[in-house]
Each structure stands twice: as C-alpha cells, then as structure tokens.
Write a protein that holds these residues in place. Structure first.
Motif, PDB file in Angstrom:
ATOM      1  N   ASP A 199      -9.760  -8.351  10.039  1.00 56.40           N
ATOM      2  CA  ASP A 199      -8.948  -7.122  10.006  1.00 56.40           C
ATOM      3  C   ASP A 199      -9.770  -5.915   9.556  1.00 56.40           C
ATOM      4  O   ASP A 199      -9.313  -5.077   8.769  1.00 56.40           O
ATOM      5  CB  ASP A 199      -7.731  -7.306   9.088  1.00 56.40           C
ATOM      6  N   GLY A 200     -10.992  -5.827  10.097  1.00 60.75           N
ATOM      7  CA  GLY A 200     -11.871  -4.729   9.700  1.00 60.75           C
ATOM      8  C   GLY A 200     -11.337  -3.366  10.077  1.00 60.75           C
ATOM      9  O   GLY A 200     -11.519  -2.389   9.334  1.00 60.75           O
ATOM     10  N   LEU A 201     -10.658  -3.259  11.234  1.00 62.37           N
ATOM     11  CA  LEU A 201     -10.114  -1.960  11.626  1.00 62.37           C
ATOM     12  C   LEU A 201      -8.997  -1.534  10.693  1.00 62.37           C
ATOM     13  O   LEU A 201      -8.912  -0.356  10.300  1.00 62.37           O
ATOM     14  CB  LEU A 201      -9.604  -2.018  13.075  1.00 62.37           C
ATOM     15  N   ALA A 202      -8.132  -2.480  10.292  1.00 58.56           N
ATOM     16  CA  ALA A 202      -7.046  -2.151   9.362  1.00 58.56           C
ATOM     17  C   ALA A 202      -7.602  -1.700   8.017  1.00 58.56           C
ATOM     18  O   ALA A 202      -7.093  -0.740   7.408  1.00 58.56           O
ATOM     19  CB  ALA A 202      -6.123  -3.357   9.188  1.00 58.56           C
ATOM     20  N   ALA A 203      -8.666  -2.353   7.557  1.00 58.92           N
ATOM     21  CA  ALA A 203      -9.282  -1.950   6.288  1.00 58.92           C
ATOM     22  C   ALA A 203      -9.885  -0.560   6.398  1.00 58.92           C
ATOM     23  O   ALA A 203      -9.777   0.264   5.462  1.00 58.92           O
ATOM     24  CB  ALA A 203     -10.346  -2.971   5.888  1.00 58.92           C
ATOM     25  N   ALA A 204     -10.519  -0.272   7.541  1.00 63.35           N
ATOM     26  CA  ALA A 204     -11.088   1.061   7.729  1.00 63.35           C
ATOM     27  C   ALA A 204      -9.996   2.117   7.755  1.00 63.35           C
ATOM     28  O   ALA A 204     -10.150   3.207   7.176  1.00 63.35           O
ATOM     29  CB  ALA A 204     -11.894   1.091   9.026  1.00 63.35           C
TER      30      ALA A 204
END
Length: 608
Positions: A563-568
C-alpha cells in the motif's frame, strides 16, 4: 554453414556458441542502425565474444545492410550465427536479384554506377571469406569473420577509426600523403563515419558532423545545401549553405561566394562527383587556385541536397579521395533521410497526441483539480489519457485510462474511446451504462477498424512490424466518474474497469479506497459494470492514477507494494490539489534511480 537453417524470428536463440538470430527490416535508411543494434545486443550478451570481433561484426553488418538499402530498396533479411569455433557468420538478403553488388577492387570504372559504394571492400578486409548467393527472386551477401576478429592492419583499423584517421589525415597539396592515409586508414574512417552518422536524428546535426568528418581530413573546405522537403521531387534549397573551412576566419566570406552560385538541383540519381566553380577570390592569396567537386545527396531515389568539397593548390582530386567522399556522401544522404523520416514521425505523433488529449480541463464549482501527465516516449503517442469535461444538467465527468500498448494502435483506440465517453455522458447515460457500451464498442467491428488503421499508418511510416504479429484486440483500463456539486460537497459516482483503484484522502490524513475492481474493457462480451457513489466533503481529495504510478519499479519492488501509494497520499494531508499532485509525482520519480519506464498520469480532485 547453411544460413537457410536459421529460424525466422526476431528473438535470438542462445547466448554462446551456436547462438543465432534473424530479423526482417524495411529497406529504409533506418535499417542499418536497427541491424547494428540487434547484433550489438546479441553479441554483447554472448560470453567470450572478443571486443575486436564485436567491432568487426558491426562494421560488416552495417556495410551489407547499407548496400541492400541503396541497391535494392526491398525488405532486407539479416541472419547471423556464432559458430562452434567462435566465428561470426552473417547473411544479408534482399528481393532484388537483378542488381549484383559491386566490388570496387575488381577494376570496374569508378563512377559508371555512381550510387554503388565500397561496402564490399570493407567486408573483404575484415572477413576471412565472403560471397554472393543468388536464389529465385532474391539475392544475399554473406561473410564469415574469424574468431577474435581480423588481426590484419585493415581489420585493426576498423577500431578507433577517427583516432586513426586523425593521425593519418592527409595534408593539403601532398598527394602521396593522401594515398598513404587512404591505404591505411580510409576503411576505418568510413566504418566509424557510418556509425556516427547513423546515430543522429536531426538533419542539422548530420550536416554538422559531415563538415567535421571532411574538413581537414579530405578537403580544405566543404559546404552542404539541403533541398526543401516540401517540394515533391526537389528543385529548391531550404536555405543558405552550411559551410566549413579549415580556417574559421574564411567561413563567412566563402559562404557569401558560394551563395552567389549554388549547385544546380534536379532529379539526378547519382552521387557525383561533378566539377564546381572554384571560389578563389573568397579564399585569399593562398587559395587562388584549387579544385572543387559537387556530390548529389540522394536516398531512396529522392534528392535531398548537395555536398561540395574543395582543396587548394590541386588541379584535380585524387581518384581515391573522390571515391571515398562518394561513399561518405551515400551515408550522409541515408542519415539525412533517416533524420527527416524521424522528424515526420515525430510531427505526426505530436499532432496525434494533441488530438487525443483535451485542450484544457474543465473548472468544477466547489472543486479544485490538478493533473500530471508525463508520456515516457516523447516521440510517439502515449497509451495513457485523461479527460475532465462538463456533461450538462449540472454534471461534470472525468476519466483516466490506459490502453494496452503504445503508438499508432493505442492512439486509434484512445481516439475512439474519448469522444464516445463525452458523447454518452452528454446523452445522459450514467456511469455504469457508459462502461457497458464502451466495452461493447471495443469488442465489435471498431477493434478491426482500429487495427487496420494502425497497420496502414505503420506501413506509411516505414516502421518494422515484428514477424508473426497480427491484429490484436487493444484492451483498455479505465477509471470513469461523474461529479455533481451540491451544497456542502460534491457527489461522485465512479467505476473502475481494470484500472488502479482511486483513493480518497480525508482532512485528518485517513485514506480509503473509493471503488471496487472490475474487468478491463474490451475483454468479456456482455460484461455488466456497476458504479459506486460517495460524497466528497470540503477537504476531501480524490486521487486517480495510471499504472505508471503504482507499478513504478526500484529493483524488484513496486511503488504500490505494501500500500505504498496510500502511504504516500496519507503524507499529503493538508496540501492543496496542486501540492498533492506534485508530491506524488516527486515520490514516484525518486522511488528508483533510473527514469520511469512507463507513461505516468495522475489526477487530483479536491472538494473546496
């Protein structure tokens, strides 16, 4: 070795002894560079291939393919193989058996057929054996290079070519020096010049390099006129001559003299040389006498310009010089032709790209928006697209999509999908209905039309088509939604068809997914799509991206892993739409050391 036994395919087979490959190329000026790139990549990966053999192989492949381009103008087959003992064998065939290759060492008149060069002389210098094979309706030239490359001075000279040429460059008014250099370094110079010219995609850079190659090695000065490409068969130059002189303070005066009497234009099929009036007054006392020759620059039967060379203090150029410049002029013409073809394709791509994207995105009451759009390949249409437009009745619609593949076929599908989205939306169709109809549209006769149109465009531009590649359905991933402002927020109805799911960022930094995954468009007949509705309240931001964001790589990792995009996105709490878009773009670019290898598009919609 029986080269006919090599399988017909683009991919190479194997990496060591016995490795082989095949490619079919159009008979265009781009073919020599394509062939060199293919062989370079294959031999670089093969273990144990000596650098000398690699250099010799590239020089021979370049010459044989260039010969076929100039002489035949048909499709060209290139077959190569690494034999068990490490020898390199290449065969280049065309479909024009009536035109035999010319061997300049066989005593033929130097300019009886001016367009023929000395490619086989270079092949003969580097190969331990070579020959010509005639088949029904076809002709091929083959060569076998010894393991480790050629150790003779001529073979060794094919490496470090410009350095050798500089060391042995002829001095003005010294014919013996000319012949010494031509005997020892001319072939290496010609091979290196071929690679240097083939790597240029701008005609101005080609002409600049031509001047640097000729002056002072082969002449005291030279000039290049390029013909206006707008004329069908030539007939006028596109501007003043490009002029080079060994003494820079003579250039402007020489240019002025040459402009008073430019060489004639016409349809001549030869490369020259023809006598040219000596501009003695512009060259000072030491240049009062000399000789000048004009060479027509012709590629594919089309005149592209004229090259003029001059040497002071000579009554005539040595035949060796005139022949070498003739060969160089042939390569210059091919390079100019390739650069112009590239420029035409770039112009077509730019026009297509402008037609595939909206001129401006709509302004939505109660919302702000920001967009990032970065096609990976600036020279061709991208597979990503976006749109944000009013649909009437107080509604606005947005779309962000990605077509499988790139180039003309993707452009045709985008050119089909985007207008249909607008038409269906303005006709009052709701989100799910729009996707249902667009899916069916991509599955019926429209797909055939898209493939046919794309193949026609590819054929018109002379692009290579991979053997065995036929019509393919072009799938489309699409995130499509409808926005309806109301007092206190914006109602958003949306659906994702095989596309990265949109994310909603709240003012408190919480991130949630805003849609469910569904099937790509153009895959399943009679697929029924569903939509979902949510309210975007003040401070809420909707992020829509293509897979160029989620699948951005750094080694084996992707940007959206764990979920790297959500964290960004969570780190963007409190930012404006423009700031969110720029922050995500920056994070994607810095995720890996290498530049992104895919198109990148993202849209941020923020309720105000």
């Amino acid at each position: 070795m029986d080269m006919a036994a090599i399988p017909t395919q683009w991919e190479t087979e194997g990496r060591g002894a016995g490795a082989r490959g095949h490619v079919t190329l159009p008979g265009s000026p781009l073919a020599p560079g394509s062939a060199r790139a293919l062989v370079r990549a294959a031999l670089t990966e093969a273990p144990g291939v000596a650098p000398r053999l690699l250099d010799d192989a590239l020089a021979v492949v370049s010459e044989l393919v260039t010969n076929s381009v100039v002489h035949a103008g048909t499709e060209i087959d290139v077959d190569w193989c690494l034999e068990e003992d490490g020898a390199f064998v290449v065969e280049v065939g065309d479909r024009h058996p009536a035109r035999p290759p010319r061997d300049a060492t066989a005593g033929e008149p130097p300019y009886e057929i001016p367009e023929y060069g000395r490619g086989l002389r270079l092949v003969g210098a580097l190969a331990e054996s070579w020959g010509v094979t005639y088949r029904t309706g076809a002709k091929s030239v083959w060569a076998r290079l010894p393991p480790g490359g050629n150790e003779t001075p001529a073979g060794a000279g094919a490496r470090d070519a410009l350095e050798v040429a500089e060391d042995l460059a002829p001095q003005a008014q010294r014919a013996d020096s000319d012949r010494d250099w031509l005997g020892r370094g001319a072939l290496s110079f010609l091979a290196e010049a071929s690679d240097l010219l083939a790597g240029q995609l701008d005609e101005n850079l080609v002409t600049a390099l031509t001047g640097q190659l000729i002056v002072p090695r082969l002449a005291d000065w030279c000039a290049v006129w390029l013909e206006d490409e707008a004329t069908v068969r030539g007939g006028s130059y596109d501007g003043p001559a490009r002029v080079w002189h060994a003494s820079e303070n003579r250039i402007e005066e020489l240019r002025g003299a040459l402009e008073k009497e430019p060489p004639r234009t016409g349809d001549g099929a030869g490369f020259g040389p023809e006598p040219y009036p000596w501009p003695g007054a512009s060259l000072g006392p030491q240049g009062a006498d000399g000789t000048a020759l004009a060479y027509r620059l012709v590629a594919g039967g089309r005149p592209l310009g004229t090259l003029v060379i001059g040497r002071c203090g000579l009554r005539r150029f040595p035949d060796e010089i005139t022949g070498l410049v003739e060969d160089l002029a042939r390569r210059v013409a091919l390079a100019i032709g390739a650069a112009r073809q590239y420029a035409r394709q770039a112009t077509i791509s730019a026009v297509l790209q402008r037609g595939l994207l909206p001129g401006a995105v709509a302004q939505i009451p109660g919302m702000s928006s920001a967009l990032v759009y970065e096609p990976c390949d600036k020279s061709g249409p991208s597979g990503d697209f976006y749109d944000l437009f009013p649909a009437g009745d107080g509604r606005w619609c947005f779309a962000i999509g990605d077509v499988q593949g790139k180039g003309p076929e993707a452009a045709v599908v985008i050119g089909l999908a985007r207008p249909w989205l607008r038409l269906l939306a303005r006709e009052g169709y709701r989100v799910a209905d729009v996707l249902d109809r667009l899916n069916q549209l991509l599955l019926d006769d429209a797909t055939e039309a898209a493939d046919a149109a794309a193949r026609a465009l590819v054929a018109a531009d002379g692009l290579a088509v991979t053997p065995g590649e036929g019509p393919q359905t072009r799938f489309l991933s699409l995130l499509y939604g409808e926005l309806t402002p109301f007092e206190g927020g914006v109602r958003c109805t949306l659906a994702s068809a095989g596309h990265p799911l949109p994310l909603v960022l709240g003012p408190d930094g919480a991130v949630r997914t805003a849609a469910r995954p569904q099937t790509l468009l153009g895959v399943v007949e009679d697929e029924t799509y569903v939509s979902e509705t949510l309210d975007l309240l003040p401070g809420d931001s909707l992020l829509c991206v293509t897979d160029g964001v989620t699948e951005r790589r750094c080694g084996s990792r992707q940007f959206d892993d764990a979920d790297g995009l959500a964290a960004a996105l969570a780190s963007c709490a409190g930012l404006t739409a423009e700031e969110i878009a720029e922050r995500i773009r920056h994070l994607v670019h810095t995720f890996g050391e290498a530049p992104p290898e895919d198109d990148l598009a993202l849209l941020v919609l923020q309720a105000g």
